[in-house]
Design a protein around this motif. Sequence first.
Motif, PDB file in Angstrom:
ATOM      1  N   GLY A  84      64.314  70.620  45.310  1.00  0.00           N
ATOM      2  CA  GLY A  84      62.911  70.686  44.937  1.00  0.00           C
ATOM      3  C   GLY A  84      62.010  70.069  45.978  1.00  0.00           C
ATOM      4  N   THR A  85      62.395  68.890  46.477  1.00  0.00           N
ATOM      5  CA  THR A  85      61.579  68.213  47.479  1.00  0.00           C
ATOM      6  C   THR A  85      61.592  68.965  48.798  1.00  0.00           C
ATOM      7  OG1 THR A  85      61.949  66.061  46.450  1.00  0.00           O
ATOM      8  CG2 THR A  85      61.246  66.060  48.740  1.00  0.00           C
ATOM      9  N   THR A 138      64.689  75.778  42.645  1.00  0.00           N
ATOM     10  CA  THR A 138      65.527  74.578  42.775  1.00  0.00           C
ATOM     11  C   THR A 138      67.007  74.920  42.702  1.00  0.00           C
ATOM     12  OG1 THR A 138      65.628  74.074  40.402  1.00  0.00           O
ATOM     13  CG2 THR A 138      63.755  73.183  41.640  1.00  0.00           C
ATOM     14  N   GLY A 139      67.323  76.156  42.267  1.00  0.00           N
ATOM     15  CA  GLY A 139      68.719  76.546  42.106  1.00  0.00           C
ATOM     16  C   GLY A 139      69.266  76.209  40.737  1.00  0.00           C
ATOM     17  N   ARG A 176      59.246  69.401  42.109  1.00  0.00           N
ATOM     18  CA  ARG A 176      59.996  68.169  42.308  1.00  0.00           C
ATOM     19  C   ARG A 176      60.417  67.556  40.965  1.00  0.00           C
ATOM     20  NH1 ARG A 176      56.870  64.304  46.214  1.00  0.00           N
ATOM     21  NH2 ARG A 176      58.964  63.398  46.412  1.00  0.00           N
ATOM     22  N   LEU A 177      59.563  67.687  39.958  1.00  0.00           N
ATOM     23  CA  LEU A 177      59.937  67.200  38.631  1.00  0.00           C
ATOM     24  C   LEU A 177      61.107  68.003  38.079  1.00  0.00           C
ATOM     25  CD1 LEU A 177      57.757  66.065  35.710  1.00  0.00           C
ATOM     26  CD2 LEU A 177      59.424  67.862  35.306  1.00  0.00           C
ATOM     27  N   PHE A 178      61.055  69.330  38.223  1.00  0.00           N
ATOM     28  CA  PHE A 178      62.150  70.149  37.701  1.00  0.00           C
ATOM     29  C   PHE A 178      63.426  69.927  38.509  1.00  0.00           C
ATOM     30  CE2 PHE A 178      58.265  72.440  36.394  1.00  0.00           C
ATOM     31  CZ  PHE A 178      58.402  72.200  35.029  1.00  0.00           C
ATOM     32  N   GLY A 179      63.271  69.605  39.775  1.00  0.00           N
ATOM     33  CA  GLY A 179      64.442  69.235  40.562  1.00  0.00           C
ATOM     34  C   GLY A 179      65.111  67.991  40.012  1.00  0.00           C
ATOM     35  N   LEU A 208      63.334  77.979  27.859  1.00  0.00           N
ATOM     36  CA  LEU A 208      62.157  77.883  28.711  1.00  0.00           C
ATOM     37  C   LEU A 208      61.098  78.853  28.204  1.00  0.00           C
ATOM     38  CD1 LEU A 208      62.119  77.530  32.565  1.00  0.00           C
ATOM     39  CD2 LEU A 208      60.371  78.822  31.373  1.00  0.00           C
ATOM     40  N   VAL A 209      60.022  78.300  27.679  1.00  0.00           N
ATOM     41  CA  VAL A 209      58.956  79.104  27.106  1.00  0.00           C
ATOM     42  C   VAL A 209      57.783  79.233  28.067  1.00  0.00           C
ATOM     43  CG1 VAL A 209      57.480  79.417  25.080  1.00  0.00           C
ATOM     44  CG2 VAL A 209      59.680  78.255  24.855  1.00  0.00           C
ATOM     45  N   SER A 210      57.561  78.222  28.895  1.00  0.00           N
ATOM     46  CA  SER A 210      56.463  78.244  29.862  1.00  0.00           C
ATOM     47  C   SER A 210      56.837  79.153  31.029  1.00  0.00           C
ATOM     48  CB  SER A 210      56.172  76.824  30.361  1.00  0.00           C
ATOM     49  OG  SER A 210      55.103  76.826  31.275  1.00  0.00           O
ATOM     50  N   SER A 211      56.309  80.370  31.023  1.00  0.00           N
ATOM     51  CA  SER A 211      56.748  81.369  32.013  1.00  0.00           C
ATOM     52  C   SER A 211      56.397  80.985  33.441  1.00  0.00           C
ATOM     53  CB  SER A 211      56.144  82.737  31.677  1.00  0.00           C
ATOM     54  OG  SER A 211      54.727  82.681  31.659  1.00  0.00           O
ATOM     55  N   ALA A 212      55.324  80.209  33.638  1.00  0.00           N
ATOM     56  CA  ALA A 212      54.926  79.825  34.996  1.00  0.00           C
ATOM     57  C   ALA A 212      55.913  78.864  35.628  1.00  0.00           C
ATOM     58  CB  ALA A 212      53.531  79.195  34.977  1.00  0.00           C
ATOM     59  N   VAL A 213      56.790  78.277  34.817  1.00  0.00           N
ATOM     60  CA  VAL A 213      57.752  77.295  35.315  1.00  0.00           C
ATOM     61  C   VAL A 213      59.041  77.955  35.814  1.00  0.00           C
ATOM     62  CG1 VAL A 213      59.322  75.485  34.491  1.00  0.00           C
ATOM     63  CG2 VAL A 213      56.882  75.338  34.012  1.00  0.00           C
TER      64      VAL A 213
END
Length: 508
Positions: free
Chosen positions: A346-347, A240-241, A334-337, A228-233
Amino acid sequence: MKKKKIAAVILAVMIGITAFSGCGTKENKSPADTSGTGSSVEAQEDTGKEAGAGTTMLEDGMYSVNVELQGGSGRATVDSVANVTVTDGQAMATIVWSSTYYDYMIVDDEKYLNENEGGNSTFTFPITGVPCEMEVIGDTTAMSTPHEIEYTLVFSFPETTSFNELNCEGHMNLAYADQFSIEQYGAYKLITIVDGGRYLLVPKGVSVPADVPSDIVVLQQPLTDGYLVSSAVMDLVCKTGALSCIKFTGLKEKDWYVQEAADAMKAGELVYAGKYNAPDYELLLGQGCKFAIENSMILHNPEVKEKLEELGIPVLIERSSYEKHPLGRLEWIRLFGVLFNQEQNGTAFFREQVERVQPILEKENTGKTVAFFAVSSDGTITVRKPNDYVSSMIDLAGGVYSLNGYLEEEDNALSTLKMQMEDFYVAEKDADILIYNGTIEGELNSVDELIAKNSLFADFKAVQSGDVYTTGGNFYQETSATCDFIEDLNKILTDSGDTDYRFIQKLK
């Protein structure tokens, strides 16, 4: 009036938010929405039954599976595709009959009531996995007296097929996000990211279809050992766990404001694998990295993306920061969920945040103007565009972004722009509130530090009235706390007297 319209939209989202399907009610159980997807069925306890031979124990998530009805008179049928939702390892199937006359079903000695009054009878109940066969009883009122009829339901995934033979069966209903979409194709989900590509998500135990177009990246679940490079994610993934699905990161421990990530690095569960433009390929390959999540910065170094893919590491480019609405940026959870089989989590988190911000949106706008900026090392001023998510948060909190109407909207992807101090002075001198963006050039500790950057700040209305604030360095990384920032802003704008801020500090 604008705020009231937004509030009405949010209320509609609270009532109607779903993800591909909804569920119903089990008799003698109080309704409880444990999935966060519009379901009113309670999470089921472990049935104590093990999956039969050949049955796939599905990862948490939502699936479309084939269903065949056997037995009975042959006149009644069920829809050939059923929605299956898996929560904490327990699969719940929703089937729809061709008749409106079935009032209950009995599955494993439990009675389930029809969830769709006035429409085709619909039931949700636990299954052991996919594939499986289940003996059930359906009670029909179509005859002069009710009759219980025995049936067999056969659940299965479709056999390996060509991608060209798949049909879209539905899509995720998004409330605010417009930078991605998710469509259901049988057992598969097709994720489309604006200017970021398409990704076919293949559940565990399901074969990759033939003839997948070359422009679609195949992601096979479970997605583990991620880079995971995008730190905001990271914050959204944690909420989401699914932090355990990430093994490599583009930040070092000292640079994380997301505590879960810092703790994981300290424990050795998360490993630094280099920045986005200089990953440690040997480490990633040697320790089994299976995929990477980057933001659009990787497009400045296309050779890095190409190299990762050459090594068999698929790359997903996320664009959450391109969302203009702050709740759209948050909705990426929700996408990462979906990616990490944590769709319900996520939802549910997104829904809770939407409900939480509702009382603030119902208030009238205060009319107070807010400047949000940072001073660069060369003396220029970095500001947010009037149409980005930060300016939207100011509006939702009850303020007015002070550059609205002053700057022309530029047609490019950047969310910030530079201004000369003289221009900034003209535009912002009379702003009611100044907020210094401490995530860019570092936090301020006093108003004097601001004036030391440029003496013109001493003439600003907010400096003279004592309404100067700074954000903390955690503002950018803690993406899930969008509503906390809106609450902070609202406390300032309404002079509530509550100074317990999450992201903002008042300067003296």
